[in-house]
Design a protein around this motif. Sequence first.
Motif, mmCIF file in Angstrom:
data_model
loop_
_atom_site.group_PDB
_atom_site.id
_atom_site.type_symbol
_atom_site.label_atom_id
_atom_site.label_comp_id
_atom_site.label_asym_id
_atom_site.label_seq_id
_atom_site.Cartn_x
_atom_site.Cartn_y
_atom_site.Cartn_z
ATOM 1 N N LEU A 97 -0.717 13.086 -3.808
ATOM 2 C CA LEU A 97 -1.573 13.434 -2.670
ATOM 3 C C LEU A 97 -1.404 14.868 -2.203
ATOM 4 O O LEU A 97 -2.315 15.454 -1.622
ATOM 5 C CB LEU A 97 -1.291 12.473 -1.503
ATOM 6 C CG LEU A 97 -1.545 10.992 -1.779
ATOM 7 C CD1 LEU A 97 -1.131 10.157 -0.586
ATOM 8 C CD2 LEU A 97 -3.002 10.745 -2.124
ATOM 9 N N ALA A 98 -0.229 15.448 -2.450
ATOM 10 C CA ALA A 98 0.042 16.812 -1.984
ATOM 11 C C ALA A 98 -0.261 17.861 -3.046
ATOM 12 O O ALA A 98 -0.116 19.059 -2.784
ATOM 13 C CB ALA A 98 1.493 16.930 -1.531
ATOM 14 N N SER A 99 -0.676 17.429 -4.227
ATOM 15 C CA SER A 99 -0.886 18.382 -5.316
ATOM 16 C C SER A 99 -2.077 19.294 -5.070
ATOM 17 O O SER A 99 -2.011 20.503 -5.277
ATOM 18 C CB SER A 99 -1.072 17.626 -6.634
ATOM 19 O OG SER A 99 0.074 16.870 -6.950
ATOM 20 N N SER A 100 -3.172 18.714 -4.620
ATOM 21 C CA SER A 100 -4.388 19.476 -4.345
ATOM 22 C C SER A 100 -5.365 18.566 -3.623
ATOM 23 O O SER A 100 -5.241 17.329 -3.694
ATOM 24 C CB SER A 100 -5.029 19.986 -5.643
ATOM 25 O OG SER A 100 -5.555 18.899 -6.387
ATOM 26 N N PRO A 101 -6.349 19.132 -2.917
ATOM 27 C CA PRO A 101 -7.361 18.286 -2.275
ATOM 28 C C PRO A 101 -8.074 17.391 -3.289
ATOM 29 O O PRO A 101 -8.388 16.233 -2.989
ATOM 30 C CB PRO A 101 -8.321 19.299 -1.649
ATOM 31 C CG PRO A 101 -7.480 20.519 -1.417
ATOM 32 C CD PRO A 101 -6.529 20.562 -2.582
ATOM 33 N N ALA B 64 0.868 -1.181 0.000
ATOM 34 C CA ALA B 64 0.000 0.000 0.000
ATOM 35 C C ALA B 64 0.899 1.224 0.000
ATOM 36 O O ALA B 64 1.451 1.607 1.035
ATOM 37 C CB ALA B 64 -0.916 -0.002 1.224
ATOM 38 N N ALA B 65 1.092 1.818 -1.174
ATOM 39 C CA ALA B 65 2.060 2.896 -1.350
ATOM 40 C C ALA B 65 1.370 4.249 -1.447
ATOM 41 O O ALA B 65 0.373 4.394 -2.159
ATOM 42 C CB ALA B 65 2.883 2.647 -2.611
ATOM 43 N N SER B 66 1.908 5.232 -0.755
ATOM 44 C CA SER B 66 1.377 6.598 -0.842
ATOM 45 C C SER B 66 2.520 7.561 -1.105
ATOM 46 O O SER B 66 3.623 7.400 -0.575
ATOM 47 C CB SER B 66 0.647 6.981 0.446
ATOM 48 O OG SER B 66 1.518 6.932 1.565
ATOM 49 N N ARG B 67 2.238 8.582 -1.954
ATOM 50 C CA ARG B 67 3.263 9.544 -2.351
ATOM 51 C C ARG B 67 2.640 10.922 -2.500
ATOM 52 O O ARG B 67 1.526 11.063 -2.997
ATOM 53 C CB ARG B 67 3.875 9.151 -3.695
ATOM 54 C CG ARG B 67 4.453 7.753 -3.761
ATOM 55 C CD ARG B 67 4.775 7.405 -5.203
ATOM 56 N NE ARG B 67 5.409 6.111 -5.332
ATOM 57 C CZ ARG B 67 5.651 5.524 -6.491
ATOM 58 N NH1 ARG B 67 5.310 6.116 -7.624
ATOM 59 N NH2 ARG B 67 6.240 4.353 -6.550
ATOM 60 N N GLY B 68 3.399 11.934 -2.127
ATOM 61 C CA GLY B 68 2.904 13.296 -2.234
ATOM 62 C C GLY B 68 2.853 13.799 -3.654
ATOM 63 O O GLY B 68 1.961 14.569 -4.017
ATOM 64 N N SER B 69 3.803 13.374 -4.478
ATOM 65 C CA SER B 69 3.871 13.818 -5.866
ATOM 66 C C SER B 69 3.695 12.621 -6.794
ATOM 67 O O SER B 69 3.340 11.526 -6.360
ATOM 68 C CB SER B 69 5.200 14.530 -6.133
ATOM 69 O OG SER B 69 5.192 15.147 -7.400
ATOM 70 N N ILE C 52 -6.968 8.533 -3.818
ATOM 71 C CA ILE C 52 -7.447 7.590 -2.803
ATOM 72 C C ILE C 52 -8.642 6.808 -3.330
ATOM 73 O O ILE C 52 -8.757 5.595 -3.130
ATOM 74 C CB ILE C 52 -7.801 8.329 -1.502
ATOM 75 C CG1 ILE C 52 -6.539 8.935 -0.886
ATOM 76 C CG2 ILE C 52 -8.480 7.388 -0.513
ATOM 77 C CD1 ILE C 52 -6.804 9.807 0.332
ATOM 78 N N SER C 53 -9.544 7.500 -4.018
ATOM 79 C CA SER C 53 -10.728 6.838 -4.571
ATOM 80 C C SER C 53 -10.332 5.731 -5.543
ATOM 81 O O SER C 53 -10.879 4.621 -5.505
ATOM 82 C CB SER C 53 -11.610 7.865 -5.275
ATOM 83 O OG SER C 53 -12.722 7.237 -5.879
ATOM 84 N N GLN C 54 -9.348 6.012 -6.407
ATOM 85 C CA GLN C 54 -8.903 4.998 -7.356
ATOM 86 C C GLN C 54 -8.230 3.830 -6.644
ATOM 87 O O GLN C 54 -8.441 2.659 -7.007
ATOM 88 C CB GLN C 54 -7.941 5.613 -8.374
ATOM 89 C CG GLN C 54 -7.464 4.636 -9.439
ATOM 90 C CD GLN C 54 -8.608 4.028 -10.221
ATOM 91 O OE1 GLN C 54 -9.421 4.746 -10.803
ATOM 92 N NE2 GLN C 54 -8.695 2.699 -10.248
ATOM 93 N N ALA C 55 -7.427 4.120 -5.626
ATOM 94 C CA ALA C 55 -6.765 3.055 -4.879
ATOM 95 C C ALA C 55 -7.788 2.156 -4.185
ATOM 96 O O ALA C 55 -7.641 0.935 -4.167
ATOM 97 C CB ALA C 55 -5.798 3.657 -3.855
ATOM 98 N N LEU C 56 -8.836 2.750 -3.645
ATOM 99 C CA LEU C 56 -9.877 1.958 -2.981
ATOM 100 C C LEU C 56 -10.615 1.078 -4.001
ATOM 101 O O LEU C 56 -11.001 -0.055 -3.690
ATOM 102 C CB LEU C 56 -10.856 2.876 -2.252
ATOM 103 C CG LEU C 56 -10.288 3.622 -1.044
ATOM 104 C CD1 LEU C 56 -11.316 4.581 -0.471
ATOM 105 C CD2 LEU C 56 -9.793 2.653 0.021
ATOM 106 N N LYS C 57 -10.817 1.601 -5.204
ATOM 107 C CA LYS C 57 -11.418 0.781 -6.256
ATOM 108 C C LYS C 57 -10.516 -0.397 -6.609
ATOM 109 O O LYS C 57 -10.993 -1.531 -6.838
ATOM 110 C CB LYS C 57 -11.685 1.625 -7.497
ATOM 111 C CG LYS C 57 -12.804 2.634 -7.333
ATOM 112 C CD LYS C 57 -12.969 3.475 -8.609
ATOM 113 C CE LYS C 57 -14.054 4.526 -8.428
ATOM 114 N NZ LYS C 57 -14.174 5.390 -9.644
#
Length: 203
Positions: A180-184, A137-142, A191-196
């Motif tokens: 994730l840090a680009s804009s709300p 489960a990978a998360s990145r700001g850019s 996140i929505s795509q990752a949950l899908k």
Amino acid sequence: MKLLHLDSSVLGAYSVSRQLSSEIVAREVALHPGINVVYRDLAADPVLHLSGTHLAAWQGSVIEDPALIADLEKGGNYMEELIAADIVVIGAPMYNFSIPTQLKAWIDRVAVAGKTFRYGPNGPEGLLSKNKKVFIAASRGSIYAAGSPAASLEHHDSYLAGLLSFLGISDITVVRAEGLASSPESKEAAISQALKDIAAIVA
């Protein structure tokens, strides 16, 4: 069946990687009722980083420091949990183009010659079961995906996948939320795509 769930983000409830890893575990539990889940929060309860005293202990030196003895025991448990797991779920945020140091400390306890890999006449060989399944489960700001301007700076989930492959695991799935840090709006969409993607997991 056994599932090993690792989290490494220092952000607690604000962590996207924790959210995604939790959703993956929930999906796997739904797919495999009765699966035994072992959880490790590597940020809240980390092991020490490797030192000369660790290496000396592994080579048979007598260790009298109670803190080091406990740390070595925890590292040994890490190894046993990984070997026993049928499924491994790793929550891994990107920090400074790579993984958190707490997760690297876990890797340093489980990537051990003679235990999870060995050197043979044809080079290194992974010793972990090829039947293991790993989800990252990978998360990145850019944005660091292949083809992006910052792709050359990505030493994150590609590092994890390479390391796991080195240990003998080939069934690796990355669920990624980046930008994730680009804009709300960008964060919400990622996140929505990752949950899908998680909801689409079938095994």
